[in-house]
Design an enzyme around this catalytic site. Structure first.
Site, PDB file in Angstrom:
ATOM      1  N   ALA A 156       0.848  -1.196   0.000  1.00 23.55           N
ATOM      2  CA  ALA A 156       0.000   0.000   0.000  1.00 23.55           C
ATOM      3  C   ALA A 156       0.878   1.239   0.000  1.00 23.55           C
ATOM      4  O   ALA A 156       2.112   1.151  -0.064  1.00 23.55           O
ATOM      5  CB  ALA A 156      -0.926  -0.016   1.215  1.00 23.55           C
ATOM      6  N   ASP A 318     -11.371   3.949   6.271  1.00 18.39           N
ATOM      7  CA  ASP A 318     -10.686   3.599   5.025  1.00 18.39           C
ATOM      8  C   ASP A 318     -11.071   2.188   4.567  1.00 18.39           C
ATOM      9  O   ASP A 318     -10.205   1.335   4.348  1.00 18.39           O
ATOM     10  CB  ASP A 318      -9.176   3.689   5.230  1.00 18.39           C
ATOM     11  CG  ASP A 318      -8.416   3.812   3.913  1.00 18.39           C
ATOM     12  OD1 ASP A 318      -9.051   4.127   2.887  1.00 18.39           O
ATOM     13  OD2 ASP A 318      -7.190   3.591   3.900  1.00 18.39           O
TER      14      ASP A 318
END
Length: 543
Positions: A156, A318
């Protein structure tokens, strides 16, 4: 023009010294790299600004030609920015991920182009990982792990995850000797996070100066507030423990499929946790293979996040598909579901005040029931705006006609997508004004809504509508409103003693809550059974 020997020697010496410093002095090298990063960001920003200025100032033969030119400019600019974000990495990729979720503001050329940033990031090298372990843990990778897979499971913008096996010291009470997932922060973030945030803020300030109607300077402020928390894995571990505690009763009473990976230990930049094997929540082929109903997964995700938002006031902000996994239920006898919903990446949470939480519940209840007066009232209380129709569209991702006609459960058509995109541009200043007024928590709730909506639509792709999703959400909103009303009226009774008027209001509120909740519960069950019967009929027809 002649060049003196001394000048040549001076330039050569300066270059040589600079090269030596770059190779041997970490501070000097980081300063040069920081300048390069600022230069790259500035050049991309200038190129995009010039392209828009020239495109918007151009003359066109028809409105259609002008729109086509603007669309092409959107795409060129998005491509330029994507290249810059991927080159710079870290904070900039995170910025692009936020942009990809802003479907209620930006043209589709931007949001679709930035969507790739949710998955594609460059990994940290094995040598940098080894150095990080020595710096943060005081031990080498080999001293901590018996096996360490150097190929990351996922990468990520801020971190990557590896599969490893802890060294077995004769006891498994702390996960020793078991497979674990190791989350490792990209070390370069420490070097450039602050300068990158300063650069982003500077660019936004320049844009605001050139275009006074630009109302997104809050964007940099929000990232400046959120990023330090996301970069502290000790803080993330605390978030995971808290949300696990919030759902403990639901787990005990078999009311949820939510699973939080167990945290074994955490340092600021390294976290070791339980390894869970599964698939992304948007992997429909995986669910079909394991006989998991995507619509049930969608409904459970709606229940989980509705509880977080409207009842607990403690929200994971998120929930993109890379942060939510599904797997066959690990303990089927202890769950009413045949799957587990695994929630990852607990770095970004928001705690809602009781006032905001209940007002937000009332706003969504009004939206779901098409109560325009309620939408108007609670749009002002939650968002500080009287442009309540636009605000409701931003929350739901639907145009006002769908909200006004209580048609939120229908699938969004291409025509509606087009109206939303055109409206985002037409009402750009109004949207920017609303976002500039919103509390930071509500801004993140908007982002969370968008991410959840994308997942919901993917999981319900085969369905003609998502009415049950809003029924589940409406049930939780209704409960939150009732609990708040009950507490308020009980406090009044405690202060004034028994009062028939207050007691009557309490009874009426309870009856209203029960009537709506029972109706929503009945509809949910009816919809589930109707879907099952429809599938059985379809299966028989194919025989």
């Amino acid at each position: 023009m002649s060049v003196s020997f001394a000048s040549v020697v001076g330039v050569t010496a300066t270059g040589t010294i600079g090269t030596i410093l770059y190779q041997t002095n970490d501070q000097f090298r980081q300063a040069i790299q920081a300048l390069e990063r600022c230069g790259t960001a500035g050049l991309v920003g200038a190129r995009v600004a010039l392209d828009y200025r020239q495109t918007l100032a151009g003359s066109y033969g028809s409105p259609e030609e002008r729109e086509a030119a603007k669309s092409a400019c959107h795409q060129r600019s998005a491509d330029h920015v994507l290249w810059g974000l991927q080159k710079l990495g870290g904070v900039y990729v995170k910025l692009g991920q936020h942009v990809s979720a802003m479907v209620y503001i930006l043209p589709p050329e931007w949001t679709s182009t930035m969507a790739v940033l949710q998955d594609k990031c460059d990994p940290t090298s094995p040598q940098d990982i080894k150095n990080l372990f020595l710096a943060d843990c005081g031990q080498s990778v080999d001293q901590i792990f018996d096996t360490f897979d150097w190929v990351p499971l996922g990468v990520a913008s801020l971190a990557q995850v590896h599969r490893a096996k802890l060294r077995d010291s004769g006891s498994n009470s702390s996960g020793l000797g078991e497979w674990v997932a190791v989350k490792i922060q990209h070390p370069s973030l420490d070097n450039f996070c602050r300068i990158d945030m300063d650069t982003v803020s500077f660019i936004f300030d320049i844009v605001k100066t050139v275009f006074p109607e630009f109302g997104f300077e809050w964007f940099a402020e929000e990232m400046r507030e959120s990023l330090p928390k996301e970069l502290d894995f000790v803080h993330e571990a605390a978030n995971a423990h808290k949300v696990e505690a919030n759902f403990s009763d639901d787990r005990i009473n078999r009311r949820t499929a939510l699973t939080i990976p167990k945290i074994l230990w955490a340092k600021r930049r390294i976290m070791c946790m339980e390894f869970i094997d599964g698939a992304r929540i948007d992997d429909l082929a995986y669910m079909e293979h394991h006989n998991i109903d995507p619509r049930e997964v969608s409904l459970e995700m709606t229940r989980v996040f509705s509880k977080m938002i409207f009842l607990d006031g403690y929200v994971h902000c998120d929930p993109h598909p890379g942060n939510v996994m599904v797997r066959p239920a690990k303990n089927p006898k202890r769950s009413k579901y045949n799957f587990d919903l695994v929630l990852l990446d607990h770095g970004l949470y928001r705690t809602l005040t009781d006032e905001l939480r209940t007002d937000y519940a009332r706003l969504w209840k009004s939206i779901i029931t098409s109560d325009e007066d309620g939408i108007k009232k609670y749009s002002m209380r939650v968002g500080g705006t009287d442009v309540y129709r636009l605000f409701a569209s931003m929350l739901t991702g639907r145009d006002w006609d769908a909200i006004d006609s209580a048609d939120l459960g229908s699938s969004r058509s291409e025509a509606e997508f087009k109206r939303l995109s055109e409206g985002a541009i037409e009402f750009f200043v109004d949207v920017a004004d609303i976002l500039g007024r919103l509390p930071r928590s509500v801004l993140l709730l908007l982002k969370t809504n968008d991410l959840l909506r994308v997942v919901d639509e993917q999981l319900n792709r085969a369905a003609s509508d998502q009415k049950t999703t809003y029924v589940v959400m409406g049930t939780v909103c209704t409960r939150a409103v009732w609990l708040d009303t009950k507490q308020r009226l009980r406090e009044q009774l405690a202060m004034v003693g028994f009062d028939f008027k207050v007691f009557g209001e309490l009874v009426r509120s309870w009856l209203s809550f029960q009537t709506l909740e029972w109706g929503l519960w009945f509809y949910e069950k009816y919809a589930v059974w109707a879907e099952r019967i429809s599938k059985l009929k379809a299966a028989r027809l194919t025989l």
